[in-house]
Enzyme design. Structure first.
Site, mmCIF file in Angstrom:
data_model
loop_
_atom_site.group_PDB
_atom_site.id
_atom_site.type_symbol
_atom_site.label_atom_id
_atom_site.label_comp_id
_atom_site.label_asym_id
_atom_site.label_seq_id
_atom_site.Cartn_x
_atom_site.Cartn_y
_atom_site.Cartn_z
ATOM 1 C CE1 TYR A 49 -3.940 -1.954 -0.160
ATOM 2 C CE2 TYR A 49 -3.524 -2.691 2.080
ATOM 3 C CZ TYR A 49 -4.263 -2.754 0.909
ATOM 4 O OH TYR A 49 -5.333 -3.617 0.814
ATOM 5 C CG HIS A 115 -5.660 -6.046 -2.855
ATOM 6 N ND1 HIS A 115 -5.469 -4.696 -3.073
ATOM 7 C CD2 HIS A 115 -4.834 -6.686 -3.728
ATOM 8 C CE1 HIS A 115 -4.541 -4.538 -4.021
ATOM 9 N NE2 HIS A 115 -4.137 -5.727 -4.433
ATOM 10 C CD GLU A 126 -1.210 -5.496 -6.206
ATOM 11 O OE1 GLU A 126 -1.449 -4.386 -5.707
ATOM 12 O OE2 GLU A 126 -2.119 -6.269 -6.595
#
Ligand code: UDP
Ligand code: MG
Length: 153
Positions: A49, A115, A126
């Site tokens: 984040y 998410h 990611e």
């Protein structure tokens, strides 16, 4: 085929609704190619984040996201990133459309159960952040030939 990262957040795990989210993604025709339960920590959340680290609510994100284990998953399919984002709904679950995962299962901005990567480039980063190559599997769904036209694959 495209891959996207999904995190089933601590609220989904502790509320016992992970199977409902997985059911939706599987029923849609997406393929689960990696899955593990982990406890996140502040270090990895600062990376994941990074666009929110300077926000006043960042400590609350860390507190929530480390309050219980999460389930990390990689889902695969044609346009998987956009498909899963659409199914996820907007960040504020109270404003998320009914029929989306957040719209149907959550009431909060922060505690919004899932998410999902927001672009193919971010998805690649990611997935690398959370999975080793050998943790991601390659197999054929039995319905794969029926899910897509030949020229869509
Ligand atoms: N978040 C929050 N408060 C905010 C904005 C975001 O707690 O005002 C949390 C929320 O859990 C969200 C995550 O931070 O899912 C990441 O924020 P982003 O803007 O990337 O939203 P998303 O891509 O998850 O919809
Ligand atoms: Mg985001």
């Amino acid at each position: 085929m495209q891959r996207t990262l999904v995190i089933l957040k601590p609220d989904a795990v502790t509320r016992g609704i992970t199977w409902k989210i997985i059911d939706r993604l599987e029923s849609k025709g997406l393929k689960l190619v990696a899955c593990k339960m982990v406890m996140l920590n502040e270090e990895i959340l600062r990376e994941h984040y990074s666009h929110l680290v300077d926000k006043p609510f960042f400590p609350d994100i860390v507190k929530f996201m480390t309050s219980a284990p999460v389930i990390l998953q990689v889902w695969e399919g044609v346009d998987a990133v956009d498909v899963v984002r659409l199914m996820t709904g907007v960040t504020n679950a109270r404003q998320a459309q009914p029929g989306t995962i957040r719209g149907d299962f959550a009431m909060s901005v922060a505690r919004n159960v899932i998410h999902a990567s927001e672009s193919p480039e971010i998805a690649e980063q990611e997935i690398k952040r959370f999975f080793k190559e050998e943790e991601i599997f390659s197999y054929k769904r039995l319905d794969e030939d029926m899910l897509y036209e030949e020229d869509e694959k």
